[in-house]
Motif scaffolding. Structure first.
Motif, PDB file in Angstrom:
ATOM      1  N   GLU A 130       4.952   4.942   8.908  1.00 43.64           N
ATOM      2  CA  GLU A 130       4.431   6.130   8.237  1.00 43.64           C
ATOM      3  C   GLU A 130       5.496   6.607   7.257  1.00 43.64           C
ATOM      4  N   ASN A 131       5.036   7.046   6.075  1.00 43.28           N
ATOM      5  CA  ASN A 131       5.958   7.526   5.051  1.00 43.28           C
ATOM      6  C   ASN A 131       5.331   8.690   4.302  1.00 43.28           C
ATOM      7  N   TYR A 132       6.183   9.505   3.682  1.00 40.00           N
ATOM      8  CA  TYR A 132       5.741  10.722   3.011  1.00 40.00           C
ATOM      9  C   TYR A 132       5.188  10.420   1.624  1.00 40.00           C
ATOM     10  N   LEU A 133       4.131  11.160   1.249  1.00 39.45           N
ATOM     11  CA  LEU A 133       3.553  11.084  -0.084  1.00 39.45           C
ATOM     12  C   LEU A 133       3.700  12.444  -0.752  1.00 39.45           C
ATOM     13  N   TYR A 134       4.337  12.453  -1.919  1.00 36.87           N
ATOM     14  CA  TYR A 134       4.497  13.663  -2.724  1.00 36.87           C
ATOM     15  C   TYR A 134       3.736  13.485  -4.031  1.00 36.87           C
ATOM     16  N   ILE A 135       3.058  14.533  -4.461  1.00 36.85           N
ATOM     17  CA  ILE A 135       2.428  14.575  -5.773  1.00 36.85           C
ATOM     18  C   ILE A 135       3.052  15.744  -6.527  1.00 36.85           C
ATOM     19  N   ASN A 136       3.635  15.453  -7.674  1.00 32.58           N
ATOM     20  CA  ASN A 136       4.303  16.484  -8.492  1.00 32.58           C
ATOM     21  C   ASN A 136       5.285  17.320  -7.675  1.00 32.58           C
ATOM     22  N   GLY A 137       6.035  16.653  -6.794  1.00 31.62           N
ATOM     23  CA  GLY A 137       7.085  17.316  -6.027  1.00 31.62           C
ATOM     24  C   GLY A 137       6.611  18.028  -4.768  1.00 31.62           C
ATOM     25  N   GLN A 138       5.305  18.039  -4.508  1.00 28.49           N
ATOM     26  CA  GLN A 138       4.766  18.721  -3.335  1.00 28.49           C
ATOM     27  C   GLN A 138       4.325  17.703  -2.283  1.00 28.49           C
ATOM     28  N   LEU A 139       4.780  17.889  -1.050  1.00 31.96           N
ATOM     29  CA  LEU A 139       4.369  16.999   0.040  1.00 31.96           C
ATOM     30  C   LEU A 139       2.868  17.122   0.234  1.00 31.96           C
ATOM     31  N   GLN A 140       2.163  16.000   0.158  1.00 33.18           N
ATOM     32  CA  GLN A 140       0.710  15.973   0.301  1.00 33.18           C
ATOM     33  C   GLN A 140       0.258  15.417   1.641  1.00 33.18           C
ATOM     34  N   ALA A 141       0.975  14.418   2.146  1.00 34.26           N
ATOM     35  CA  ALA A 141       0.506  13.742   3.359  1.00 34.26           C
ATOM     36  C   ALA A 141       1.600  12.840   3.907  1.00 34.26           C
ATOM     37  N   THR A 142       1.399  12.443   5.132  1.00 31.39           N
ATOM     38  CA  THR A 142       2.141  11.341   5.722  1.00 31.39           C
ATOM     39  C   THR A 142       1.154  10.180   5.760  1.00 31.39           C
ATOM     40  N   VAL A 143       1.463   9.119   5.047  1.00 28.58           N
ATOM     41  CA  VAL A 143       0.555   7.988   4.919  1.00 28.58           C
ATOM     42  C   VAL A 143       0.888   6.937   5.972  1.00 28.58           C
ATOM     43  N   SER A 144      -0.148   6.440   6.636  1.00 31.77           N
ATOM     44  CA  SER A 144      -0.004   5.379   7.640  1.00 31.77           C
ATOM     45  C   SER A 144      -0.098   4.015   6.969  1.00 31.77           C
ATOM     46  N   PHE A 145       0.822   3.132   7.329  1.00 33.46           N
ATOM     47  CA  PHE A 145       0.850   1.775   6.817  1.00 33.46           C
ATOM     48  C   PHE A 145       0.755   0.814   8.006  1.00 33.46           C
ATOM     49  N   PRO A 146      -0.460   0.332   8.328  1.00 31.57           N
ATOM     50  CA  PRO A 146      -0.607  -0.622   9.437  1.00 31.57           C
ATOM     51  C   PRO A 146       0.203  -1.895   9.178  1.00 31.57           C
ATOM     52  N   GLU A 147       0.616  -2.541  10.263  1.00 28.86           N
ATOM     53  CA  GLU A 147       1.372  -3.788  10.125  1.00 28.86           C
ATOM     54  C   GLU A 147       0.608  -4.770   9.250  1.00 28.86           C
ATOM     55  N   SER A 148       1.322  -5.391   8.324  1.00 28.65           N
ATOM     56  CA  SER A 148       0.726  -6.364   7.418  1.00 28.65           C
ATOM     57  C   SER A 148       1.819  -7.302   6.914  1.00 28.65           C
ATOM     58  N   GLN A 149       1.652  -8.581   7.161  1.00 29.83           N
ATOM     59  CA  GLN A 149       2.619  -9.579   6.711  1.00 29.83           C
ATOM     60  C   GLN A 149       2.473  -9.898   5.226  1.00 29.83           C
ATOM     61  N   THR A 150       1.305  -9.602   4.664  1.00 30.41           N
ATOM     62  CA  THR A 150       1.049  -9.812   3.242  1.00 30.41           C
ATOM     63  C   THR A 150       0.721  -8.458   2.609  1.00 30.41           C
ATOM     64  N   PHE A 151       0.663  -8.423   1.285  1.00 28.63           N
ATOM     65  CA  PHE A 151       0.329  -7.164   0.630  1.00 28.63           C
ATOM     66  C   PHE A 151      -1.111  -6.777   0.932  1.00 28.63           C
TER      67      PHE A 151
END
Length: 140
Positions: A87-108
């Motif tokens: 999980e990593n933070y997403l900012y739009i124009n300097g404002q925290l918008q969400a914590t985005v989930s990134f499921p395990e993935s060996q490829t893009f």
């Protein structure tokens, strides 16, 4: 039937405003890097590389783009998470918008960061390390 045409036309115009149809792809490696670096060893990346090295809490990549039409846009992120779920933070124009989930993935793979209202003009999109240890290819 004639009464439905104006109603349908109004609905179409409103939907066109709220849900723009143009995809914009922004390559992560073209952004501002802080504590991260560009790599090109993982196959199937787009552009000239991807961003890696999200291993400290302040590490980030920030890109800018022009939004051609005000409305609701779905922000998608193309990533790889070979070391498991992150999980990593997403900012739009300097404002925290969400914590985005990134499921395990060996490829893009592509994950939706959600739908957001963007005003026409320049916006800045930043992904900053929280759990880190993933690779970011592009924003769509």
């Amino acid at each position: 039937m004639k009464k439905l045409y104006p109603t349908f036309l109004c609905f179409f115009i409103i939907c066109s405003f709220l849900y723009p149809q143009t995809d914009i792809t922004i390559e992560a490696e073209d952004g501002i890097l802080n504590g991260t670096q560009i790599a090109n060893t993982r196959s199937d990346f787009s552009g000239t590389g991807y961003v890696t090295g999200f291993d400290q809490s302040g590490d980030y990549v920030e890109v800018s783009t022009q939004i051609p039409t005000s409305g609701i846009w779905e922000l998608k992120i193309r990533y790889a998470a070979p070391y498991g779920y992150k999980e990593n933070y997403l900012y739009i124009n300097g404002q925290l918008q969400a914590t985005v989930s990134f499921p395990e993935s060996q490829t893009f793979s592509v994950v939706s960061a959600g739908k957001m209202f963007f005003q026409q003009g320049e916006i800045k999109i930043r992904v900053q390390s929280y759990w880190g240890w993933f690779e970011l290819d592009s924003f769509i």
